[in-house]
Scaffold this active site. Structure first.
Site, PDB file in Angstrom:
ATOM      1  N   TYR A  94       3.176   9.780  -0.386  1.00 37.14           N
ATOM      2  CA  TYR A  94       4.251   9.161   0.411  1.00 37.14           C
ATOM      3  C   TYR A  94       5.620   9.353  -0.250  1.00 37.14           C
ATOM      4  CZ  TYR A  94       0.304   6.511   2.484  1.00 37.14           C
ATOM      5  OH  TYR A  94      -0.882   6.133   3.059  1.00 37.14           O
ATOM      6  N   LYS A 145      -2.776   5.798  -4.276  1.00 39.76           N
ATOM      7  CA  LYS A 145      -3.900   6.718  -4.024  1.00 39.76           C
ATOM      8  C   LYS A 145      -3.672   8.048  -4.732  1.00 39.76           C
ATOM      9  CE  LYS A 145      -3.745   4.705   0.557  1.00 39.76           C
ATOM     10  NZ  LYS A 145      -2.325   4.592   0.889  1.00 39.76           N
ATOM     11  N   ASP A 169       0.838  -1.202   0.000  1.00 44.52           N
ATOM     12  CA  ASP A 169       0.000   0.000   0.000  1.00 44.52           C
ATOM     13  C   ASP A 169       0.870   1.248   0.000  1.00 44.52           C
ATOM     14  OD1 ASP A 169      -2.873   1.195   0.732  1.00 44.52           O
ATOM     15  OD2 ASP A 169      -1.371   2.251   1.929  1.00 44.52           O
ATOM     16  N   HIS A 193      -7.621   9.514  -1.977  1.00 47.36           N
ATOM     17  CA  HIS A 193      -6.993   9.549  -0.647  1.00 47.36           C
ATOM     18  C   HIS A 193      -7.871  10.214   0.422  1.00 47.36           C
ATOM     19  CE1 HIS A 193      -2.667   9.219   1.032  1.00 47.36           C
ATOM     20  NE2 HIS A 193      -3.536   9.101   2.016  1.00 47.36           N
TER      21      HIS A 193
HETATM   22  P1  NAD Z   1       0.478   1.017  11.887  1.00 48.01           P
HETATM   23  O1  NAD Z   1      -0.703   0.815  12.751  1.00 48.01           O
HETATM   24  O2  NAD Z   1       0.771   0.041  10.823  1.00 48.01           O
HETATM   25  O3  NAD Z   1       1.696   1.166  12.872  1.00 48.01           O
HETATM   26  C1  NAD Z   1       3.001   1.289  12.436  1.00 48.01           C
HETATM   27  C2  NAD Z   1       3.898   1.391  13.663  1.00 48.01           C
HETATM   28  O4  NAD Z   1       3.746   0.228  14.465  1.00 48.01           O
HETATM   29  C3  NAD Z   1       5.358   1.510  13.288  1.00 48.01           C
HETATM   30  O5  NAD Z   1       5.957   2.484  14.095  1.00 48.01           O
HETATM   31  C4  NAD Z   1       5.944   0.148  13.624  1.00 48.01           C
HETATM   32  O6  NAD Z   1       7.232   0.224  14.058  1.00 48.01           O
HETATM   33  C5  NAD Z   1       5.023  -0.354  14.725  1.00 48.01           C
HETATM   34  N1  NAD Z   1       4.880  -1.819  14.644  1.00 48.01           N
HETATM   35  C6  NAD Z   1       4.691  -2.567  13.516  1.00 48.01           C
HETATM   36  N2  NAD Z   1       4.615  -3.869  13.832  1.00 48.01           N
HETATM   37  C7  NAD Z   1       4.783  -3.966  15.175  1.00 48.01           C
HETATM   38  C8  NAD Z   1       4.812  -5.049  16.087  1.00 48.01           C
HETATM   39  N3  NAD Z   1       4.661  -6.302  15.675  1.00 48.01           N
HETATM   40  N4  NAD Z   1       4.999  -4.767  17.405  1.00 48.01           N
HETATM   41  C9  NAD Z   1       5.147  -3.494  17.817  1.00 48.01           C
HETATM   42  N5  NAD Z   1       5.129  -2.422  17.011  1.00 48.01           N
HETATM   43  C10 NAD Z   1       4.941  -2.651  15.699  1.00 48.01           C
HETATM   44  O7  NAD Z   1       0.357   2.509  11.284  1.00 48.01           O
HETATM   45  P2  NAD Z   1       0.559   3.190   9.861  1.00 48.01           P
HETATM   46  O8  NAD Z   1       1.903   2.926   9.308  1.00 48.01           O
HETATM   47  O9  NAD Z   1       0.180   4.594  10.043  1.00 48.01           O
HETATM   48  O10 NAD Z   1      -0.542   2.477   8.956  1.00 48.01           O
HETATM   49  C11 NAD Z   1      -0.227   1.403   8.093  1.00 48.01           C
HETATM   50  C12 NAD Z   1      -0.312   1.804   6.655  1.00 48.01           C
HETATM   51  O11 NAD Z   1      -1.588   2.376   6.364  1.00 48.01           O
HETATM   52  C13 NAD Z   1       0.669   2.914   6.257  1.00 48.01           C
HETATM   53  O12 NAD Z   1       1.984   2.474   6.123  1.00 48.01           O
HETATM   54  C14 NAD Z   1       0.032   3.408   4.971  1.00 48.01           C
HETATM   55  O13 NAD Z   1       0.350   2.530   3.906  1.00 48.01           O
HETATM   56  C15 NAD Z   1      -1.445   3.350   5.325  1.00 48.01           C
HETATM   57  N6  NAD Z   1      -1.986   4.654   5.803  1.00 48.01           N
HETATM   58  C16 NAD Z   1      -2.982   5.242   5.079  1.00 48.01           C
HETATM   59  C17 NAD Z   1      -3.503   6.446   5.496  1.00 48.01           C
HETATM   60  C18 NAD Z   1      -4.598   7.091   4.692  1.00 48.01           C
HETATM   61  O14 NAD Z   1      -4.901   8.268   4.906  1.00 48.01           O
HETATM   62  N7  NAD Z   1      -5.215   6.384   3.766  1.00 48.01           N
HETATM   63  C19 NAD Z   1      -3.012   7.093   6.638  1.00 48.01           C
HETATM   64  C20 NAD Z   1      -2.003   6.477   7.346  1.00 48.01           C
HETATM   65  C21 NAD Z   1      -1.502   5.250   6.933  1.00 48.01           C
END
Ligand code: NAD
Length: 289
Positions: free
Chosen positions: A53, A78, A48, A111
């Site tokens: 990004y 997006k 994704d 988005h």
């Molecule tokens: P997430 O909930 O995936 O959390 C990521 C964080 O959690 C990172 O800091 C990582 O180090 C930590 N983490 C990952 N695995 C872990 C584990 N097993 N134990 C402990 N900590 C752990 O949050 P995100 O990155 O904001 O969301 C995931 C994806 O969603 C993004 O990378 C992006 O592709 C998408 N996204 C979309 C939007 C949107 O507006 N559409 C907004 C934010 C993110």
């Protein structure tokens, strides 16, 4: 090596791997290369990204480098707020494909419900009909945006990617999406790594009972709700951990207990109202850093 994944079907029958990999905020070139090549090695095939990004090109390169056929991957990107409009969205789509070095996208999302999203949707419908996008959808849409879009759309959105985690379960929107055959995809599925959530005593106890980690319990909670998840991590250990969620189940009692954690707490911005603010784009740029 490839881990077991599960597919959920969009309303048009296209299968989407329920566990994907988010690449937001993996910005340093070397870190990105290592993270994506490792994710592919572990078995992730669903990625994704988004124009905003700034890593579409780097993702495309890693996918090429893997040597695996294009059809093995499920790639989402997006269209950003400033590219909403019929021509603008078609152009943004072409640029995204070029950067990713692909002929088609598996999924393309609006988005945010920013101005001109209806015109953007028309472009997406056309690209879908031409076979250039397999699944079309939106992100950060609230019920009122979906109602408005569906009133004008020829093809209804197939998915909505929204902030979702135990403290922000999105129950009403989840129910609405289910009723309208729109898939629910969670961004921030792990609460963006928020420690209060990942160290929550109730989740910790549950994790111990299942011989799993809190992150695995949270991801499994999403799966049980039929939600697609795209956790992000740059650590090989965590990527692997996040993929080991298909070999256990939460009980209905576990699900009920996790339900109690929902306090309607967003960890990120509220898309409603914010979007129409004249300085939203400026703020968004700061927020997206
Ligand atoms: P997430 O909930 O995936 O959390 C990521 C964080 O959690 C990172 O800091 C990582 O180090 C930590 N983490 C990952 N695995 C872990 C584990 N097993 N134990 C402990 N900590 C752990 O949050 P995100 O990155 O904001 O969301 C995931 C994806 O969603 C993004 O990378 C992006 O592709 C998408 N996204 C979309 C939007 C949107 O507006 N559409 C907004 C934010 C993110």
């Amino acid at each position: 090596m490839i881990f077991e994944n599960r597919a959920v079907k969009a309303s048009n029958g296209v299968e989407i791997p329920q566990l994907g990999f988010g690449v937001y905020k993996i910005t340093k070139e070397r870190e990105f290369e290592m993270a994506i090549s490792e994710a592919i090695r572990i078995g992730y095939r669903h990625f994704d990204t988004a124009k905003i990004y700034g890593n579409e090109q780097a993702l495309g390169r890693e996918i090429q480098k893997s040597g695996l056929p294009r059809e093995d991957f499920f790639i989402t990107s997006k269209v950003w707020n400033t590219d909403l409009g019929f021509e603008a969205t078609r152009k943004a789509f072409a640029q995204t494909c070029k950067k990713l070095m692909v002929e088609y996208l598996d999924m393309y999302l609006i988005h945010f419900a920013a101005p001109n999203y209806l015109e953007a949707w028309r472009a997406m419908e056309e690209l879908y009909s031409e076979g250039s996008i397999k699944v079309i959808g939106v992100a950060n849409f609230e019920i009122q945006h979906l109602e408005h879009l569906m009133k004008h759309a020829k093809i209804p959105p197939m998915i909505n990617q929204i902030e979702t985690h135990p403290e922000f379960a999105q129950n009403d929107l989840h129910h609405y999406l289910h009723e309208h055959q729109i898939l629910h995809e969670a961004w921030g599925p792990l609460g963006q790594g928020n420690r209060a959530l990942l160290e929550h005593p109730l989740l910790k106890k549950m994790a111990d009972q299942h011989h799993k980690t809190v992150a695995q319990v949270i991801l499994r909670w999403h799966l049980e709700r039929g939600i697609i998840v795209i956790p992000k991590s740059s650590s090989s250990k965590r990527m692997k951990e996040n993929s080991e969620i298909f070999d256990f189940e939460l009980t209905s009692d576990d699900m009920e207990q996790i339900k109690q954690l929902n306090i309607g707490k967003r960890y990120s911005i509220n898309p409603t109202g914010y979007i129409i603010h004249p300085i939203y784009n400026k703020l968004m740029k700061i927020f997206m850093k």
